[in-house]
Design an enzyme around this catalytic site. Structure first.
Site, PDB file in Angstrom:
ATOM      1  N   GLY A 106       0.792  -1.224   0.000  1.00  0.00           N
ATOM      2  CA  GLY A 106       0.000   0.000   0.000  1.00  0.00           C
ATOM      3  C   GLY A 106       0.825   1.276   0.000  1.00  0.00           C
ATOM      4  O   GLY A 106       0.305   2.364   0.234  1.00  0.00           O
ATOM      5  N   LEU A 107       2.135   1.138  -0.257  1.00  0.00           N
ATOM      6  CA  LEU A 107       3.028   2.313  -0.191  1.00  0.00           C
ATOM      7  C   LEU A 107       3.512   2.751  -1.564  1.00  0.00           C
ATOM      8  O   LEU A 107       4.473   3.500  -1.676  1.00  0.00           O
ATOM      9  CB  LEU A 107       4.225   1.991   0.721  1.00  0.00           C
ATOM     10  CG  LEU A 107       3.875   1.792   2.191  1.00  0.00           C
ATOM     11  CD1 LEU A 107       5.073   1.255   2.956  1.00  0.00           C
ATOM     12  CD2 LEU A 107       3.382   3.091   2.831  1.00  0.00           C
ATOM     13  N   GLY A 108       2.873   2.242  -2.611  1.00  0.00           N
ATOM     14  CA  GLY A 108       3.235   2.684  -3.963  1.00  0.00           C
ATOM     15  C   GLY A 108       4.517   2.070  -4.470  1.00  0.00           C
ATOM     16  O   GLY A 108       5.231   2.669  -5.278  1.00  0.00           O
ATOM     17  N   ALA A 111       4.471   1.721  -8.265  1.00  0.00           N
ATOM     18  CA  ALA A 111       4.730   3.003  -8.953  1.00  0.00           C
ATOM     19  C   ALA A 111       6.212   3.359  -8.858  1.00  0.00           C
ATOM     20  O   ALA A 111       6.837   3.777  -9.848  1.00  0.00           O
ATOM     21  CB  ALA A 111       3.873   4.098  -8.338  1.00  0.00           C
ATOM     22  N   ALA A 112       6.801   3.143  -7.679  1.00  0.00           N
ATOM     23  CA  ALA A 112       8.209   3.525  -7.465  1.00  0.00           C
ATOM     24  C   ALA A 112       9.148   2.702  -8.337  1.00  0.00           C
ATOM     25  O   ALA A 112      10.141   3.233  -8.877  1.00  0.00           O
ATOM     26  CB  ALA A 112       8.569   3.349  -5.985  1.00  0.00           C
ATOM     27  N   ASP A 153      -0.289   7.548  -7.821  1.00  0.00           N
ATOM     28  CA  ASP A 153       0.947   6.994  -7.251  1.00  0.00           C
ATOM     29  C   ASP A 153       2.173   7.361  -8.076  1.00  0.00           C
ATOM     30  O   ASP A 153       3.214   7.724  -7.535  1.00  0.00           O
ATOM     31  CB  ASP A 153       0.834   5.464  -7.151  1.00  0.00           C
ATOM     32  CG  ASP A 153      -0.179   5.049  -6.097  1.00  0.00           C
ATOM     33  OD1 ASP A 153      -0.365   3.833  -5.915  1.00  0.00           O
ATOM     34  OD2 ASP A 153      -0.782   5.940  -5.474  1.00  0.00           O
TER      35      ASP A 153
HETATM   36  N1  LIG Z   1      11.484  -4.433  -4.788  1.00  0.00           N
HETATM   37  C1  LIG Z   1      10.745  -4.709  -5.866  1.00  0.00           C
HETATM   38  N2  LIG Z   1      11.349  -5.212  -6.975  1.00  0.00           N
HETATM   39  C2  LIG Z   1      10.624  -5.487  -8.111  1.00  0.00           C
HETATM   40  N3  LIG Z   1       9.285  -5.293  -8.211  1.00  0.00           N
HETATM   41  C3  LIG Z   1       8.656  -4.808  -7.116  1.00  0.00           C
HETATM   42  C4  LIG Z   1       9.331  -4.487  -5.890  1.00  0.00           C
HETATM   43  N4  LIG Z   1       8.408  -4.022  -4.991  1.00  0.00           N
HETATM   44  C5  LIG Z   1       7.210  -4.058  -5.619  1.00  0.00           C
HETATM   45  N5  LIG Z   1       7.365  -4.512  -6.875  1.00  0.00           N
HETATM   46  C6  LIG Z   1       6.297  -4.728  -7.875  1.00  0.00           C
HETATM   47  O1  LIG Z   1       5.108  -4.072  -7.434  1.00  0.00           O
HETATM   48  C7  LIG Z   1       4.089  -5.053  -7.203  1.00  0.00           C
HETATM   49  C8  LIG Z   1       3.244  -4.614  -5.993  1.00  0.00           C
HETATM   50  O2  LIG Z   1       2.399  -3.583  -6.469  1.00  0.00           O
HETATM   51  P1  LIG Z   1       1.054  -3.231  -5.674  1.00  0.00           P
HETATM   52  O3  LIG Z   1       0.426  -2.111  -6.443  1.00  0.00           O
HETATM   53  O4  LIG Z   1       0.263  -4.433  -5.404  1.00  0.00           O
HETATM   54  O5  LIG Z   1       1.574  -2.716  -4.260  1.00  0.00           O
HETATM   55  P2  LIG Z   1       1.953  -1.218  -3.834  1.00  0.00           P
HETATM   56  O6  LIG Z   1       2.205  -0.393  -5.066  1.00  0.00           O
HETATM   57  O7  LIG Z   1       3.039  -1.291  -2.844  1.00  0.00           O
HETATM   58  O8  LIG Z   1       0.631  -0.736  -3.099  1.00  0.00           O
HETATM   59  P3  LIG Z   1      -0.408   0.403  -3.550  1.00  0.00           P
HETATM   60  O9  LIG Z   1      -0.533   0.295  -5.054  1.00  0.00           O
HETATM   61  O10 LIG Z   1      -1.662   0.016  -2.844  1.00  0.00           O
HETATM   62  O11 LIG Z   1       0.163   1.698  -3.105  1.00  0.00           O
HETATM   63  C9  LIG Z   1       4.848  -6.335  -6.905  1.00  0.00           C
HETATM   64  O12 LIG Z   1       3.996  -7.457  -7.189  1.00  0.00           O
HETATM   65  C10 LIG Z   1       5.998  -6.228  -7.908  1.00  0.00           C
HETATM   66  O13 LIG Z   1       5.563  -6.559  -9.236  1.00  0.00           O
HETATM   67  C1  LIG Z   2      -6.172   2.011  -5.121  1.00  0.00           C
HETATM   68  C2  LIG Z   2      -5.478   3.167  -5.797  1.00  0.00           C
HETATM   69  O1  LIG Z   2      -6.332   4.314  -5.822  1.00  0.00           O
HETATM   70  C3  LIG Z   2      -4.250   3.571  -5.017  1.00  0.00           C
HETATM   71  C4  LIG Z   2      -3.233   2.509  -4.850  1.00  0.00           C
HETATM   72  O2  LIG Z   2      -2.118   3.027  -4.138  1.00  0.00           O
HETATM   73  C5  LIG Z   2      -5.124   2.743  -7.218  1.00  0.00           C
HETATM   74  C6  LIG Z   2      -4.730   3.905  -8.112  1.00  0.00           C
HETATM   75  O3  LIG Z   2      -5.020   5.073  -7.775  1.00  0.00           O
HETATM   76  O4  LIG Z   2      -4.117   3.618  -9.174  1.00  0.00           O
HETATM   77 MG   LIG Z   3       0.761  -0.089  -6.559  1.00  0.00          MG
END
Ligand SMILES: Nc1ncnc2c1ncn2[C@@H]1O[C@H](COP(=O)(O)OP(=O)(O)OP(=O)(O)O)[C@@H](O)[C@H]1O
Ligand SMILES: C[C@@](O)(CCO)CC(=O)[O-]
Ligand SMILES: [Mg+2]
Length: 318
Positions: A106-108, A111-112, A153
């Site tokens: 949930g920390l993006g 996107a990062a 994000d």
């Molecule tokens: N250290 C990493 N190395 C490579 N890919 C990664 C890494 N961390 C995350 N990812 C990629 O991002 C995906 C997770 O994305 P997801 O959108 O589910 O979580 P999030 O971006 O942390 O949360 P949110 O979108 O809710 O903010 C992983 O399945 C992987 O494909």
């Molecule tokens: C759930 C969501 O709103 C945020 C995920 O961090 C998805 C998005 O905005 O792309």
């Molecule tokens: Mg994400």
């Protein structure tokens, strides 16, 4: 060698609703994903923190050992392929990703990863993209991988700071500081999976869904005014309201719902989930009791101080 640092993000208000055109507010934080790109005789991707620990995949044949690997690497691989397709170039490199947090909390992090590779690999190819251009390309890639998603994000991790995303597009920096206590637990699903579930709710009950989404939008706009006024009572109250609306969308999780309702009874100003949900991150207006509550659900506390810096790209001559 190219070294990239990308801030992760907290969604203060409006997650999920922003996917359907409603406003949102997000903040880049001091937890930074680091990506290193060095010349190499093959295209190799290494990552320290994926659920498949210490993953290393030879991208030459683009063969991935398993369904799980391809899912987990989908964001990174799509980004590398983007340059081959759009710029017609591919320059072998060793791309090393180092994340301060677990993936998918949930920390993006999705996107990062994209923003970091877009920023770093484009520089490695000799291009000088602006943060805005990096954000735009990254949003396109994240959308392709997920099939659903907003600009929130990728723009927040590219540009840094505290950002309001108005209904209908664009963004506006909010020149205020907001102090948050935040932590995360493991999730039961990725954001892409949760987005699909929310979409099916929309298809099953469109009018109810639209009422929920537009109520979140109203909450976001009230929160923007409260943040600009520095009215913490109002900001906190709106966090509880936003969490309740996300619970109605079915994206929260009982341990976090219990934490949020306990926080409200204890008199903490405001708490809510942050990001895609299904577990993951919880944020509260800064309060020592929030750290204690988060530790009761085994959450890992993170450095949630605001990062005014967005993606940072450095070229280091070896
Ligand atoms: N250290 C990493 N190395 C490579 N890919 C990664 C890494 N961390 C995350 N990812 C990629 O991002 C995906 C997770 O994305 P997801 O959108 O589910 O979580 P999030 O971006 O942390 O949360 P949110 O979108 O809710 O903010 C992983 O399945 C992987 O494909
Ligand atoms: C759930 C969501 O709103 C945020 C995920 O961090 C998805 C998005 O905005 O792309
Ligand atoms: Mg994400």
């Amino acid at each position: 060698m190219i070294e990239v640092e990308v801030p992760l993000k907290l969604t203060l208000f409006g997650e999920h609703a922003v996917v359907y055109g409603e406003p949102a507010i997000a903040m880049a934080i001091n937890e930074k994903m680091k990506i290193k790109i060095v010349p190499y005789h093959k295209m190799i991707l290494k990552s320290n923190s994926l659920s498949i620990k210490g993953i290393k995949v030879d991208l030459e044949e683009m063969k991935l050992e398993s369904e799980e690997t391809s899912k987990v690497l989908s964001y990174a691989l799509s980004t590398i392929n983007f340059f081959e397709k759009e710029y017609g170039t591919r320059k072998n490199a060793l791309i090393e990703i180092e994340s301060p947090v677990d993936p998918s909390v949930g920390l993006g992090t999705s996107a990062a990863v994209i923003v970091g590779i877009v920023g770093g690999y484009s520089r490695y190819l000799g291009y000088e993209l602006t943060r805005e251009e990096i954000a735009k390309i990254s949003h396109k890639i994240e959308l392709t991988v997920q099939g659903l998603g907003s600009r929130m994000d990728t723009y927040t991790t590219s540009l840094g700071g505290l950002i309001y995303f108005p209904k209908g597009g664009g963004y506006e920096k909010i020149r205020r500081e907001i102090r948050i206590t935040a932590g995360y637990i493991r999730r039961i699903a990725t954001t892409a999976e949760i987005l699909k579930r929310v979409k099916s709710l929309k298809e099953k009950n469109p009018d109810l869904f639209n009422d929920l989404i537009s109520s979140i939008g109203k909450t976001v706009n009230k929160a923007k005014i409260a943040i600009e006024k520095g009215d913490e009572e109002e900001i906190g109250e709106l966090m509880y309201v936003n969490h309740g609306l996300l619970m109605s969308l079915g994206v929260t999780l009982p341990p976090i719902d219990n934490l949020v309702s306990t926080a409200k009874i204890l008199g903490l100003k405001g708490c809510k989930i942050s990001g895609g949900g299904g577990g993951g991150s919880t944020i509260c207006l800064e309060d020592e009791r929030a750290r204690i509550l988060l530790s009761t659900i085994g959450a890992k506390i993170i450095d949630s101080r605001i990062s005014q810096e967005g993606v940072m790209i450095k070229e280091i001559n070896q």
